[in-house]
Design a protein around this motif. Sequence first.
Motif, PDB file in Angstrom:
ATOM      1  N   LEU A   8     -11.193  -2.737   1.846  1.00  0.00           N
ATOM      2  CA  LEU A   8     -11.387  -3.250   3.203  1.00  0.00           C
ATOM      3  C   LEU A   8     -11.374  -2.139   4.249  1.00  0.00           C
ATOM      4  CD1 LEU A   8      -9.255  -6.521   3.068  1.00  0.00           C
ATOM      5  CD2 LEU A   8     -11.728  -6.292   2.952  1.00  0.00           C
ATOM      6  N   VAL A   9     -10.642  -1.058   3.994  1.00  0.00           N
ATOM      7  CA  VAL A   9     -10.685   0.095   4.903  1.00  0.00           C
ATOM      8  C   VAL A   9     -12.094   0.670   4.943  1.00  0.00           C
ATOM      9  CG1 VAL A   9      -9.938   2.482   5.241  1.00  0.00           C
ATOM     10  CG2 VAL A   9      -8.248   0.724   4.743  1.00  0.00           C
ATOM     11  N   LEU A 209       0.530  10.700  -0.531  1.00  0.00           N
ATOM     12  CA  LEU A 209      -0.766  11.362  -0.733  1.00  0.00           C
ATOM     13  C   LEU A 209      -1.268  11.162  -2.171  1.00  0.00           C
ATOM     14  CD1 LEU A 209      -0.207  14.676   1.256  1.00  0.00           C
ATOM     15  CD2 LEU A 209      -1.633  12.737   1.919  1.00  0.00           C
ATOM     16  N   SER A 210      -0.349  11.114  -3.125  1.00  0.00           N
ATOM     17  CA  SER A 210      -0.740  10.834  -4.516  1.00  0.00           C
ATOM     18  C   SER A 210      -1.307   9.423  -4.631  1.00  0.00           C
ATOM     19  CB  SER A 210       0.472  10.991  -5.447  1.00  0.00           C
ATOM     20  OG  SER A 210       0.972  12.301  -5.405  1.00  0.00           O
ATOM     21  N   LEU A 211      -0.693   8.476  -3.930  1.00  0.00           N
ATOM     22  CA  LEU A 211      -1.213   7.113  -3.901  1.00  0.00           C
ATOM     23  C   LEU A 211      -2.597   7.076  -3.267  1.00  0.00           C
ATOM     24  CD1 LEU A 211      -0.822   4.045  -4.266  1.00  0.00           C
ATOM     25  CD2 LEU A 211       0.330   4.032  -2.045  1.00  0.00           C
ATOM     26  N   ASN A 212      -2.789   7.827  -2.204  1.00  0.00           N
ATOM     27  CA  ASN A 212      -4.106   7.900  -1.552  1.00  0.00           C
ATOM     28  C   ASN A 212      -5.184   8.362  -2.523  1.00  0.00           C
ATOM     29  OD1 ASN A 212      -2.571   9.191   1.462  1.00  0.00           O
ATOM     30  ND2 ASN A 212      -3.055   7.081   0.928  1.00  0.00           N
ATOM     31  N   ALA A 213      -4.856   9.364  -3.332  1.00  0.00           N
ATOM     32  CA  ALA A 213      -5.836   9.888  -4.292  1.00  0.00           C
ATOM     33  C   ALA A 213      -6.279   8.811  -5.285  1.00  0.00           C
ATOM     34  CB  ALA A 213      -5.253  11.089  -5.034  1.00  0.00           C
ATOM     35  N   LEU A 214      -5.339   7.966  -5.696  1.00  0.00           N
ATOM     36  CA  LEU A 214      -5.670   6.885  -6.629  1.00  0.00           C
ATOM     37  C   LEU A 214      -6.548   5.820  -5.987  1.00  0.00           C
ATOM     38  CD1 LEU A 214      -2.196   6.330  -8.341  1.00  0.00           C
ATOM     39  CD2 LEU A 214      -4.211   7.446  -9.338  1.00  0.00           C
ATOM     40  N   LEU A 215      -6.418   5.645  -4.676  1.00  0.00           N
ATOM     41  CA  LEU A 215      -7.121   4.565  -3.983  1.00  0.00           C
ATOM     42  C   LEU A 215      -8.479   4.984  -3.416  1.00  0.00           C
ATOM     43  CD1 LEU A 215      -4.122   2.983  -2.023  1.00  0.00           C
ATOM     44  CD2 LEU A 215      -5.232   2.085  -4.079  1.00  0.00           C
ATOM     45  N   LEU A 216      -8.808   6.262  -3.434  1.00  0.00           N
ATOM     46  CA  LEU A 216     -10.064   6.726  -2.838  1.00  0.00           C
ATOM     47  C   LEU A 216     -11.310   6.074  -3.442  1.00  0.00           C
ATOM     48  CD1 LEU A 216      -9.480  10.535  -2.149  1.00  0.00           C
ATOM     49  CD2 LEU A 216      -9.745   8.678  -0.491  1.00  0.00           C
ATOM     50  N   PRO A 217     -11.400   5.882  -4.768  1.00  0.00           N
ATOM     51  CA  PRO A 217     -12.591   5.198  -5.295  1.00  0.00           C
ATOM     52  C   PRO A 217     -12.796   3.803  -4.714  1.00  0.00           C
ATOM     53  CG  PRO A 217     -11.402   6.292  -7.067  1.00  0.00           C
ATOM     54  CD  PRO A 217     -10.522   6.374  -5.861  1.00  0.00           C
ATOM     55  N   ALA A 218     -11.705   3.066  -4.519  1.00  0.00           N
ATOM     56  CA  ALA A 218     -11.816   1.729  -3.933  1.00  0.00           C
ATOM     57  C   ALA A 218     -12.334   1.819  -2.502  1.00  0.00           C
ATOM     58  CB  ALA A 218     -10.461   1.022  -3.975  1.00  0.00           C
ATOM     59  N   LEU A 219     -11.872   2.805  -1.753  1.00  0.00           N
ATOM     60  CA  LEU A 219     -12.356   2.989  -0.381  1.00  0.00           C
ATOM     61  C   LEU A 219     -13.850   3.282  -0.370  1.00  0.00           C
ATOM     62  CD1 LEU A 219     -10.581   4.914   2.448  1.00  0.00           C
ATOM     63  CD2 LEU A 219     -12.987   5.352   2.004  1.00  0.00           C
ATOM     64  N   ALA A 220     -14.307   4.116  -1.297  1.00  0.00           N
ATOM     65  CA  ALA A 220     -15.733   4.453  -1.362  1.00  0.00           C
ATOM     66  C   ALA A 220     -16.582   3.220  -1.652  1.00  0.00           C
ATOM     67  CB  ALA A 220     -15.967   5.522  -2.433  1.00  0.00           C
ATOM     68  N   VAL A 221     -16.082   2.336  -2.506  1.00  0.00           N
ATOM     69  CA  VAL A 221     -16.803   1.089  -2.795  1.00  0.00           C
ATOM     70  C   VAL A 221     -16.926   0.246  -1.533  1.00  0.00           C
ATOM     71  CG1 VAL A 221     -16.672  -1.106  -4.033  1.00  0.00           C
ATOM     72  CG2 VAL A 221     -16.186   1.029  -5.226  1.00  0.00           C
ATOM     73  N   GLY A 222     -15.839   0.123  -0.793  1.00  0.00           N
ATOM     74  CA  GLY A 222     -15.875  -0.653   0.446  1.00  0.00           C
ATOM     75  C   GLY A 222     -16.828  -0.072   1.468  1.00  0.00           C
TER      76      GLY A 222
END
Length: 255
Positions: A8-9, A209-222
Amino acid sequence: MLAVGAVLVGFAKTAIGGVAAISVALFATALPARESSGALLPMLIVGDLLAVRAYRRHADWSVLWRLFPSVAVGILVGVVFVARVDDTVMRRTIGALLLAVVSVHLWQRRRRGRRAEQGRAEEGRTDEKRPAEQRVGGGGPLLAFGYGLLAGFTTMVANAGGAVMALYLLAAGFPMLRFLGTGAWFFLIVNVFKVPFSVGLGLITVDSLSLNALLLPALAVGAFIGRASVHRLNQKRFERLVLGFTAASALNLLR
């Protein structure tokens, strides 16, 4: 839940800005409010970079320069607030502020609509190019100061300034692409400005920041979904979605 928030971001930064308020609520549900603020900020900055790349030519810099001084003041007030209150107070304060802003916007929009109808009746003509409530402007200095102060405060406290900025741009009558371009530059600059304060308050850590790295693919999809769908939305539907998502997220924060 965090992955959905990351999608959603990306969608909010490239399509409907008000959706980002739902990401705030999801992160605050999955994590303590203070930790969620630090975990979300780097995600928002990445989304801002994608949005600037897509809509950089549509920004209205005169509006941005008008807002930045009061936003800086709001951020500093937010820093003091975050340092002094607990998670529950943070969430409920932001929810109440967002609902108040939505209510004021709807009231102003209704007044402008009535005035436009009266003006057309008196003049005996209609403006076919754009309704009066859609004409682009920046509002007066007092309006800009008030929205800028509130945007700075809410973005520092809970990364919820996107909803406030969206309501300001709607109130100013920005068409969709100028709305997106102006908002993209605004939040890239503001969110980068917030980073030293967030680090100093302990909101951004190595773990976040480690959590952010894991979530970046989801952000790119959004971001991809938002970029592909934005041109299919008309202006009225766009505004309704922004207002609806903002109000729904505010109610969730009040729980």
